[in-house]
Design a protein around this motif. Structure first.
Motif, PDB file in Angstrom:
ATOM      1  N   ALA A 163       0.834  -1.208   0.000  1.00 18.57           N
ATOM      2  CA  ALA A 163       0.000   0.000   0.000  1.00 18.57           C
ATOM      3  C   ALA A 163       0.866   1.254   0.000  1.00 18.57           C
ATOM      4  N   GLY A 220       2.061   2.214  -3.307  1.00 17.39           N
ATOM      5  CA  GLY A 220       1.052   2.645  -4.268  1.00 17.39           C
ATOM      6  C   GLY A 220       0.400   1.527  -5.061  1.00 17.39           C
ATOM      7  N   ASP A 238      -3.461   1.970  -5.137  1.00 18.85           N
ATOM      8  CA  ASP A 238      -4.006   3.321  -5.317  1.00 18.85           C
ATOM      9  C   ASP A 238      -5.217   3.340  -6.236  1.00 18.85           C
ATOM     10  N   ASP A 239      -5.280   2.420  -7.195  1.00 16.92           N
ATOM     11  CA  ASP A 239      -6.416   2.392  -8.118  1.00 16.92           C
ATOM     12  C   ASP A 239      -7.715   1.988  -7.426  1.00 16.92           C
ATOM     13  N   MET A 250      -8.604   3.272  -4.420  1.00 15.38           N
ATOM     14  CA  MET A 250      -9.017   4.357  -3.528  1.00 15.38           C
ATOM     15  C   MET A 250     -10.172   5.140  -4.138  1.00 15.38           C
TER      16      MET A 250
END
Length: 117
Positions: free
Chosen positions: A89, A92, A95-96, A98
């Motif tokens: 996490a 990243g 991140d897609d 979130m």
């Protein structure tokens, strides 16, 4: 009785599947009992008779659940598994997944449903 805390405060909270644990949630979320909005984590008892062979007795465990319902299922992970996930996490890798700014605004307004197209 367990608790639920963020960096700003603590309230009484017990999950029926893991009574007595002291749960934590992100400080960016609220402790107000009307607004439940977060994944919660707790230090869990060490593993004993875990059904998976890769988790030997004595393994330090972490519990994950959802604060929207005190009867939410509780998932248990080893600290090694949690570490791998958090490192991913931080890098990243998720991140897609979130929420967008628009989704965050709807959630804050209590309108969690997707906008009409």
């Amino acid at each position: 009785m367990g608790t639920l805390s963020n960096r700003r405060g603590t309230v009484s909270f017990d999950n029926s599947h893991a009574p007595g644990l002291d749960w934590r949630k992100a400080s960016r979320t609220d402790l107000d009992p009307i607004l439940k909005d977060c994944v919660i984590v707790a230090e869990a008892p060490d593993a004993k008779d875990h059904p998976h062979h890769s988790i030997p007795d004595g393994t330090r465990m972490v519990a994950l659940s959802d604060d929207k319902d005190a009867n939410s299922p509780v998932l248990y992970f080893s600290r090694a598994e949690i570490r791998k996930f958090i490192e991913g996490a931080k890098d990243g890798e998720f991140d897609d997944l979130m929420a967008s700014d628009e989704e965050m605004e709807r959630a804050a307004a209590g309108a969690g449903a997707p906008a009409a197209a």
